[in-house]
Design a protein around this motif. Structure first.
Motif, PDB file in Angstrom:
ATOM      1  N   UNK A  41       0.811  -1.216   0.000  1.00 14.00           N
ATOM      2  CA  UNK A  41       0.000   0.000   0.000  1.00 14.00           C
ATOM      3  C   UNK A  41       0.844   1.265   0.000  1.00 14.00           C
ATOM      4  N   UNK A  42       0.134   2.375  -0.243  1.00 15.30           N
ATOM      5  CA  UNK A  42       0.603   3.735   0.052  1.00 15.30           C
ATOM      6  C   UNK A  42      -0.285   4.198   1.203  1.00 15.30           C
ATOM      7  N   UNK A  47      -7.629   4.266  -2.245  1.00 18.74           N
ATOM      8  CA  UNK A  47      -7.861   2.909  -2.736  1.00 18.74           C
ATOM      9  C   UNK A  47      -7.251   1.884  -1.782  1.00 18.74           C
ATOM     10  N   UNK A  48      -6.053   2.186  -1.288  1.00 21.88           N
ATOM     11  CA  UNK A  48      -5.401   1.298  -0.321  1.00 21.88           C
ATOM     12  C   UNK A  48      -6.179   1.266   0.985  1.00 21.88           C
ATOM     13  N   UNK A  49      -6.626   2.426   1.432  1.00 23.18           N
ATOM     14  CA  UNK A  49      -7.401   2.520   2.661  1.00 23.18           C
ATOM     15  C   UNK A  49      -8.678   1.696   2.557  1.00 23.18           C
ATOM     16  N   UNK A  50      -9.337   1.763   1.413  1.00 24.84           N
ATOM     17  CA  UNK A  50     -10.578   1.004   1.215  1.00 24.84           C
ATOM     18  C   UNK A  50     -10.307  -0.495   1.210  1.00 24.84           C
ATOM     19  N   UNK A  51      -9.223  -0.921   0.580  1.00 24.96           N
ATOM     20  CA  UNK A  51      -8.878  -2.351   0.547  1.00 24.96           C
ATOM     21  C   UNK A  51      -8.586  -2.861   1.958  1.00 24.96           C
ATOM     22  N   UNK A  59     -12.341  -9.548   9.003  1.00 31.17           N
ATOM     23  CA  UNK A  59     -11.539 -10.229  10.015  1.00 31.17           C
ATOM     24  C   UNK A  59     -10.369 -11.012   9.433  1.00 31.17           C
ATOM     25  N   UNK A  60      -9.814 -10.510   8.358  1.00 30.80           N
ATOM     26  CA  UNK A  60      -8.748 -11.210   7.634  1.00 30.80           C
ATOM     27  C   UNK A  60      -7.412 -11.076   8.354  1.00 30.80           C
ATOM     28  N   UNK A  61      -6.656 -12.168   8.399  1.00 25.82           N
ATOM     29  CA  UNK A  61      -5.277 -12.173   8.890  1.00 25.82           C
ATOM     30  C   UNK A  61      -4.409 -11.763   7.710  1.00 25.82           C
ATOM     31  N   UNK A  62      -3.867 -10.545   7.740  1.00 25.67           N
ATOM     32  CA  UNK A  62      -3.072 -10.064   6.624  1.00 25.67           C
ATOM     33  C   UNK A  62      -1.840  -9.307   7.117  1.00 25.67           C
ATOM     34  N   UNK A  63      -0.931  -9.097   6.196  1.00 30.58           N
ATOM     35  CA  UNK A  63       0.266  -8.307   6.452  1.00 30.58           C
ATOM     36  C   UNK A  63       0.242  -7.146   5.478  1.00 30.58           C
ATOM     37  N   UNK A  64       0.313  -5.937   6.003  1.00 30.65           N
ATOM     38  CA  UNK A  64       0.348  -4.742   5.165  1.00 30.65           C
ATOM     39  C   UNK A  64       1.782  -4.255   5.055  1.00 30.65           C
ATOM     40  N   UNK A  65       2.227  -4.032   3.822  1.00 30.81           N
ATOM     41  CA  UNK A  65       3.559  -3.494   3.569  1.00 30.81           C
ATOM     42  C   UNK A  65       3.367  -2.106   2.962  1.00 30.81           C
ATOM     43  N   UNK A  66       3.676  -1.067   3.754  1.00 31.61           N
ATOM     44  CA  UNK A  66       3.517   0.312   3.304  1.00 31.61           C
ATOM     45  C   UNK A  66       4.794   0.711   2.567  1.00 31.61           C
ATOM     46  N   UNK A  95      -3.415  -0.465  -4.194  1.00 30.09           N
ATOM     47  CA  UNK A  95      -2.811  -1.597  -3.523  1.00 30.09           C
ATOM     48  C   UNK A  95      -2.500  -2.730  -4.502  1.00 30.09           C
ATOM     49  N   UNK A  96      -1.594  -3.572  -4.082  1.00 28.44           N
ATOM     50  CA  UNK A  96      -1.321  -4.819  -4.798  1.00 28.44           C
ATOM     51  C   UNK A  96      -1.491  -5.912  -3.761  1.00 28.44           C
TER      52      UNK A  96
END
Length: 162
Positions: A41-42, A47-51, A59-66, A95-96
């Protein structure tokens, strides 16, 4: 926007200042496999904020890379990752999103994109298939391997906000 895609790819390469493609590709590969869902993300992108908001809501287990606050402020490692994502997947926009190590694209476009998956009803089953959400049975939380606290990784050029 598709007319600007080649220009954004060129800008991504210029911002990366001749990075080491092999090293960056290896780092991306490792990062993408580090969680059931990984989202690049940025921090200032709507768009990233919405994703991220959709993933949080589910409730997703995720990793965000800014990678940076925004694409035009990108340098160093974040710029290299963006450029390499562009080389590999043909898109430098954020986002990607990766699910189970596979690119699904961005928020509304890609292969197929987060919102199209959600709107078709395929997102939640896909998330369950990669282990990104707890099972719906009463004991699912015992089986859930993820950490409910979201991991946010910041590129080396940017500090985590206070």
């Amino acid at each position: 926007m598709s007319l600007l895609k080649p220009l954004f790819s060129i800008l991504a390469e210029l911002q990366a200042f001749g990075y080491d493609s092999e090293t960056t590709r290896a780092a991306l590969k490792e990062e993408v496999r580090s969680a059931p869902v990984v989202i690049y993300t940025y921090s200032l992108s709507p768009f990233c904020t919405e994703a991220v908001r959709l993933l949080d809501t589910l409730g997703v287990d995720y990793k965000e890379v800014v990678l940076a606050p925004e694409w035009f402020l990108m340098l160093g490692e974040g710029a290299a990752k963006r450029a390499e994502l562009g080389r590999i997947f043909g898109r430098t926009s954020m986002p990607h999103i990766f699910m189970g190590g596979r690119s699904i694209g961005g928020l509304s476009e890609g292969t197929p994109g987060l919102l199209p998956l959600y709107e078709s009803g395929e997102l939640e089953p896909a998330l369950k298939a990669v282990g990104a959400v707890p099972e719906s049975n009463p004991f699912g939380f015992f089986l859930f391997s993820g950490d409910q606290s979201k991991e946010k990784v910041y590129g080396s050029s940017f500090k985590q906000p206070a």
